[in-house]
Design a protein around this motif. Structure first.
Motif, PDB file in Angstrom:
ATOM      1  N   ILE A  17     -36.285  72.408 -19.582  1.00  0.00           N
ATOM      2  CA  ILE A  17     -36.833  71.598 -20.660  1.00  0.00           C
ATOM      3  C   ILE A  17     -38.346  71.597 -20.531  1.00  0.00           C
ATOM      4  CG2 ILE A  17     -37.003  69.260 -21.595  1.00  0.00           C
ATOM      5  CD1 ILE A  17     -34.107  68.832 -20.716  1.00  0.00           C
ATOM      6  N   ARG A  18     -39.037  71.946 -21.615  1.00  0.00           N
ATOM      7  CA  ARG A  18     -40.497  72.026 -21.599  1.00  0.00           C
ATOM      8  C   ARG A  18     -41.063  70.893 -22.452  1.00  0.00           C
ATOM      9  NH1 ARG A  18     -45.078  75.580 -23.621  1.00  0.00           N
ATOM     10  NH2 ARG A  18     -46.252  76.086 -21.721  1.00  0.00           N
ATOM     11  N   PHE A  40     -41.279  61.326 -13.208  1.00  0.00           N
ATOM     12  CA  PHE A  40     -39.960  61.459 -13.826  1.00  0.00           C
ATOM     13  C   PHE A  40     -39.586  62.927 -13.993  1.00  0.00           C
ATOM     14  CE2 PHE A  40     -36.724  61.477 -17.053  1.00  0.00           C
ATOM     15  CZ  PHE A  40     -36.021  60.293 -16.864  1.00  0.00           C
ATOM     16  N   ALA A  41     -40.563  63.727 -14.431  1.00  0.00           N
ATOM     17  CA  ALA A  41     -40.300  65.143 -14.703  1.00  0.00           C
ATOM     18  C   ALA A  41     -39.854  65.883 -13.446  1.00  0.00           C
ATOM     19  CB  ALA A  41     -41.545  65.798 -15.298  1.00  0.00           C
ATOM     20  N   GLN A  42     -40.456  65.573 -12.321  1.00  0.00           N
ATOM     21  CA  GLN A  42     -40.078  66.242 -11.077  1.00  0.00           C
ATOM     22  C   GLN A  42     -38.622  65.983 -10.734  1.00  0.00           C
ATOM     23  OE1 GLN A  42     -42.824  66.021  -7.696  1.00  0.00           O
ATOM     24  NE2 GLN A  42     -44.400  65.312  -9.107  1.00  0.00           N
ATOM     25  N   LEU A  48     -43.869  70.603 -17.539  1.00  0.00           N
ATOM     26  CA  LEU A  48     -44.845  69.860 -18.321  1.00  0.00           C
ATOM     27  C   LEU A  48     -45.999  70.755 -18.738  1.00  0.00           C
ATOM     28  CD1 LEU A  48     -45.251  66.465 -16.375  1.00  0.00           C
ATOM     29  CD2 LEU A  48     -43.693  67.010 -18.256  1.00  0.00           C
ATOM     30  N   CYS A  49     -46.421  70.608 -19.982  1.00  0.00           N
ATOM     31  CA  CYS A  49     -47.634  71.264 -20.465  1.00  0.00           C
ATOM     32  C   CYS A  49     -48.540  70.170 -21.006  1.00  0.00           C
ATOM     33  CB  CYS A  49     -47.301  72.273 -21.556  1.00  0.00           C
ATOM     34  SG  CYS A  49     -48.764  73.100 -22.228  1.00  0.00           S
ATOM     35  N   VAL A  50     -49.644  69.896 -20.300  1.00  0.00           N
ATOM     36  CA  VAL A  50     -50.550  68.802 -20.658  1.00  0.00           C
ATOM     37  C   VAL A  50     -51.749  69.365 -21.413  1.00  0.00           C
ATOM     38  CG1 VAL A  50     -51.921  66.877 -19.791  1.00  0.00           C
ATOM     39  CG2 VAL A  50     -49.833  67.556 -18.584  1.00  0.00           C
ATOM     40  N   GLU A  51     -52.008  68.800 -22.601  1.00  0.00           N
ATOM     41  CA  GLU A  51     -53.136  69.236 -23.425  1.00  0.00           C
ATOM     42  C   GLU A  51     -53.941  68.018 -23.873  1.00  0.00           C
ATOM     43  OE1 GLU A  51     -54.162  72.139 -24.073  1.00  0.00           O
ATOM     44  OE2 GLU A  51     -52.502  73.564 -23.949  1.00  0.00           O
ATOM     45  N   ALA A  67     -39.708  68.782 -26.484  1.00  0.00           N
ATOM     46  CA  ALA A  67     -40.009  67.419 -26.926  1.00  0.00           C
ATOM     47  C   ALA A  67     -41.469  67.129 -26.607  1.00  0.00           C
ATOM     48  CB  ALA A  67     -39.087  66.415 -26.237  1.00  0.00           C
ATOM     49  N   LEU A  68     -41.963  65.970 -27.111  1.00  0.00           N
ATOM     50  CA  LEU A  68     -43.368  65.628 -26.936  1.00  0.00           C
ATOM     51  C   LEU A  68     -43.532  64.188 -26.462  1.00  0.00           C
ATOM     52  CD1 LEU A  68     -44.806  67.029 -30.310  1.00  0.00           C
ATOM     53  CD2 LEU A  68     -44.990  68.122 -28.061  1.00  0.00           C
ATOM     54  N   ILE A  69     -44.514  63.984 -25.610  1.00  0.00           N
ATOM     55  CA  ILE A  69     -45.053  62.648 -25.329  1.00  0.00           C
ATOM     56  C   ILE A  69     -46.513  62.697 -25.762  1.00  0.00           C
ATOM     57  CG2 ILE A  69     -45.629  60.932 -23.578  1.00  0.00           C
ATOM     58  CD1 ILE A  69     -43.239  61.906 -21.964  1.00  0.00           C
TER      59      ILE A  69
END
Length: 379
Positions: A17-18, A40-42, A48-51, A67-69
């Motif tokens: 999941i990305r 949580f992601a770990q 995770l892709c942080v922008e 999905a997005l946060i």
């Protein structure tokens, strides 16, 4: 800022999941939120892709992410996030209209907490400063005003630098100022410095968010409301998981209570006209975590117990023992949140004589047991 991180996991890359995490790249609040999301992601093996929200090539096309946060601080960014038709969780309380799934700071509680902090230090001239009209600032100032009003204290709202200079210059008694965030607090500190006004003796300043960059620039060190940013990120990721795994999730807006006040030099003062009470209050503040009693306070203040108790109640509205206990409970609260000390160790470090007495008194004062408080803030 662009940062891609793949969690170490045994998941097959085809099922990974990305998650796109779109935040303010320079904000201290954002960095804390990202740390919580990462925790949580770990555990889930997410990538995770942080922008940064202002990245010139920001691409939210649905094919890139599962999905997005999003720190959806503007209507434009909200529309862009919605247009992807992906599961989206918002972590910003800036906009007047939140996305259906949001996890944000309890801004009203943050303001009330700041007011309580200044009121307990004797400030009765209060003001709040923000250079903008964003929702989070209005909520923080609303909480600040409501808590002050409950004690019969009015608050001046300051919306411009010119007004700020005038209020500080023309004050007639020690002034307590809440800035809407730590960056705005830097403006207040700079204004005091330019006018030759002492902080905290003449003006006490408190910010919100515990922004590490702003803190590094503050002089004197800035008191702030810690808004539990890591927990916001963690809960946002947990809500996103529900959106990814459940067929129907009701619109949800979670507000996360602040951790508490981080007291630093900018509010490290007591405003009372009675010099003996001021001296005794300072002694308590410095020594409450030791096994001191009312007798020790009276001895340092060189005044009889009866006289000091009477003047404490007249000046502060509480007894000497109440003041000692208040400092101990607040110290214990911070240790429970910020450290892994056992309850017995917390009790000793905060100045309590036994763990059982600490637990009973803490629940009576804080409204919950030490263990429950710690659990609430653990990511």
């Amino acid at each position: 800022m662009s940062l891609t991180r793949t969690s170490h996991s045994e998941l097959d890359s085809r099922t990974a999941i990305r998650i796109g995490v779109i935040v303010n790249a320079v904000g201290g609040y954002s960095r804390g939120v990202v740390r919580g999301i990462s925790s949580f992601a770990q555990a889930r093996g997410w990538e995770l892709c942080v922008e940064g929200i202002n990245h010139p090539n920001l691409n939210l096309k649905s094919g890139l992410f599962s999905a997005l946060i999003v720190q959806a601080s503007t209507p434009v960014l909200q529309l862009r996030a919605k247009s992807t038709h992906l599961p989206v969780v918002n972590v910003s309380s800036t906009s007047a209209h939140l996305l259906p799934y949001s996890v944000t700071t309890d801004d009203h509680a943050a303001g009330a907490m700041a007011a309580e902090h200044l009121l307990r230090r004797g400030y009765r001239d209060l003001a709040c400063f923000t250079p903008d009209k964003k929702r989070f600032a209005q909520l923080r100032h609303g909480g600040f005003e409501a808590r002050a009003a409950s004690q019969g204290v009015s608050v001046v709202r300051i919306g411009s630098l010119t007004q700020l200079r005038g209020i500080i210059r023309d004050r007639r008694s020690p002034l307590g100022v809440l800035a809407s965030n730590d960056r705005s607090a830097l403006t207040v500190l700079d204004t005091c410095r330019a006018l030759g006004v002492r902080v905290p003796e003449d003006v006490a300043v408190i910010g919100v968010d515990n922004d590490d960059l702003a803190q590094s620039l503050a002089g004197p060190p800035l008191s702030t409301v810690d808004t539990a940013r890591e927990r916001i990120g963690f809960e946002a990721a947990a809500l996103l998981e529900k959106l990814l795994t459940e067929k129907h999730v009701e619109p949800t807006h979670l507000t996360i209570a602040p951790k508490g006040i981080l007291v630093r030099r900018s509010t490290d003062s007591i405003v009372v006209a009675d010099d003996d009470v001021a001296r005794a209050s300072r002694f308590i503040q410095l020594n409450a975590s030791r096994l001191i009693g009312v007798t020790d306070v009276c001895r340092d203040a060189t005044i009889s117990r009866r006289q000091l108790e009477r003047r404490f109640r007249i000046t502060l509205g509480r007894s000497v023992l109440d003041e000692i206990t208040r400092h101990r409970v607040e110290r214990a609260r911070q240790l429970l949140i910020d450290t892994d000390l056992t309850l017995a160790q917390v009790a000793i470090a905060a100045g309590f004589r036994s763990t059982s007495y600490f637990s009973v008194l803490f629940k009576a004062r804080a409204g919950q047991t030490p263990a429950r408080l710690r659990q609430a803030y653990r990511v």
